[in-house]
Design a protein around this motif. Sequence first.
Motif, PDB file in Angstrom:
ATOM      1  N   ASN A  42      60.538  50.710  35.392  1.00 33.00           N
ATOM      2  CA  ASN A  42      60.992  51.754  34.484  1.00 33.00           C
ATOM      3  C   ASN A  42      62.465  51.591  34.132  1.00 33.00           C
ATOM      4  O   ASN A  42      62.874  51.748  32.971  1.00 33.00           O
ATOM      5  N   ALA A  46      64.277  50.890  30.593  1.00 34.89           N
ATOM      6  CA  ALA A  46      65.282  51.817  30.067  1.00 34.89           C
ATOM      7  C   ALA A  46      66.543  51.071  29.655  1.00 34.89           C
ATOM      8  O   ALA A  46      67.101  51.311  28.572  1.00 34.89           O
ATOM      9  N   ALA A 241      61.731  60.396  34.256  1.00 34.18           N
ATOM     10  CA  ALA A 241      62.969  60.967  33.739  1.00 34.18           C
ATOM     11  C   ALA A 241      64.193  60.420  34.469  1.00 34.18           C
ATOM     12  O   ALA A 241      65.199  60.049  33.846  1.00 34.18           O
ATOM     13  N   THR A 244      64.803  56.783  33.507  1.00 35.30           N
ATOM     14  CA  THR A 244      65.368  56.699  32.159  1.00 35.30           C
ATOM     15  C   THR A 244      66.839  57.056  32.176  1.00 35.30           C
ATOM     16  O   THR A 244      67.672  56.368  31.563  1.00 35.30           O
ATOM     17  N   ALA A 270      66.726  61.045  28.751  1.00 37.63           N
ATOM     18  CA  ALA A 270      65.833  61.703  29.707  1.00 37.63           C
ATOM     19  C   ALA A 270      65.106  62.871  29.054  1.00 37.63           C
ATOM     20  O   ALA A 270      63.935  63.142  29.362  1.00 37.63           O
ATOM     21  N   CYS A 273      62.245  61.492  27.203  1.00 38.75           N
ATOM     22  CA  CYS A 273      61.261  60.960  28.150  1.00 38.75           C
ATOM     23  C   CYS A 273      60.292  62.031  28.645  1.00 38.75           C
ATOM     24  O   CYS A 273      59.081  61.801  28.707  1.00 38.75           O
ATOM     25  N   ARG A 276      56.906  63.209  26.943  1.00 34.87           N
ATOM     26  CA  ARG A 276      55.819  62.250  26.789  1.00 34.87           C
ATOM     27  C   ARG A 276      55.091  62.040  28.110  1.00 34.87           C
ATOM     28  O   ARG A 276      55.680  62.153  29.181  1.00 34.87           O
ATOM     29  N   SER A 282      56.874  56.283  28.475  1.00 33.79           N
ATOM     30  CA  SER A 282      57.638  57.445  28.005  1.00 33.79           C
ATOM     31  C   SER A 282      59.115  57.146  27.816  1.00 33.79           C
ATOM     32  O   SER A 282      59.849  57.982  27.287  1.00 33.79           O
ATOM     33  N   VAL A 283      59.567  55.961  28.225  1.00 35.16           N
ATOM     34  CA  VAL A 283      60.988  55.607  28.095  1.00 35.16           C
ATOM     35  C   VAL A 283      61.314  55.367  26.624  1.00 35.16           C
ATOM     36  O   VAL A 283      60.698  54.521  25.967  1.00 35.16           O
TER      37      VAL A 283
END
Length: 290
Positions: A42, A46, A241, A244, A270, A273, A276, A282-283
């Motif tokens: 992740n 990001a 989150a 991110t 964030a 993010c 989603r 979601s990033v």
Amino acid sequence: MRILNFGSLNIDYVYRVDSFVKPGETKAAQSLSVFPGGKGLNQSLAMARAGLAVAHAGKVGKEGGFLLETLQKGGVDTRLIETSAIATGHAIIQVDDKGGNCILLFGGANQDIDEHYIDRALAGFGSGDMLVLQNEISSMASIISKAKSRGMAIALNPSPYSESILSYPLELIDIFIMNEIEAEGISGTHEPEAAASLIARSFPQARIVITLGENGSLCLYKGELVRQKAYKVQAVDTTAAGDTFSGYFLAGLVEGLSTKNALDLAARAAAICVTRKGAADSVPWRKELE
């Protein structure tokens, strides 16, 4: 500056539930989704989506090929990732109707990081480069020591928190990025500003960043405290989150942004993010912030 993220690669099994399963309870999930994840993956995404050139080091099992494809599509260099005989790390994640989550981790190949692999992964990096770490892979203390001996700056997200973190050579860390639970584990106090002060007293060379959920974040560095608000949005899934935030904050610093502007960049990323579902998916990309 070249960026090496030495971190975890997970397959996330995400179960939607109305509320988290209690001890002794059996309940039906509303749905199951499978996503690429892991704090390492992740955070690499990001940083790359924020505009940095990032290389990722870590291991996957034979079934983890789609994780490399995810990183590659996000612009991450995956040439240092190796295949382990151990199954790919994975997470079982419950996401409730309020957007909160609870996570059960299986380390798998993430725990197959040995000294020889560390040497191979770090071989091309040195002074002026940055190493990014979380706490989901094995041999953390060795990675930190070997990277610092090469002159690398080190950013640590001590998550998930465990007491083993206190045995790492934390005096070698240049940037700590953590939430309130992790800050309390390292400092011994739950009050964020006090925790930051205590950590800074122990590690005066380090930049201390603490995320505070809906209360924003703060950064303490060389005696200067900077606070950042959280942007108000309707949260759907908070899983990635923190990752991110970490990736975008580091991207801001590498670009030369002030602490205040780097925190704001991270807060905006964030906020997008959490609207989603999923982790890696979601990033946001940098253009979405602008």
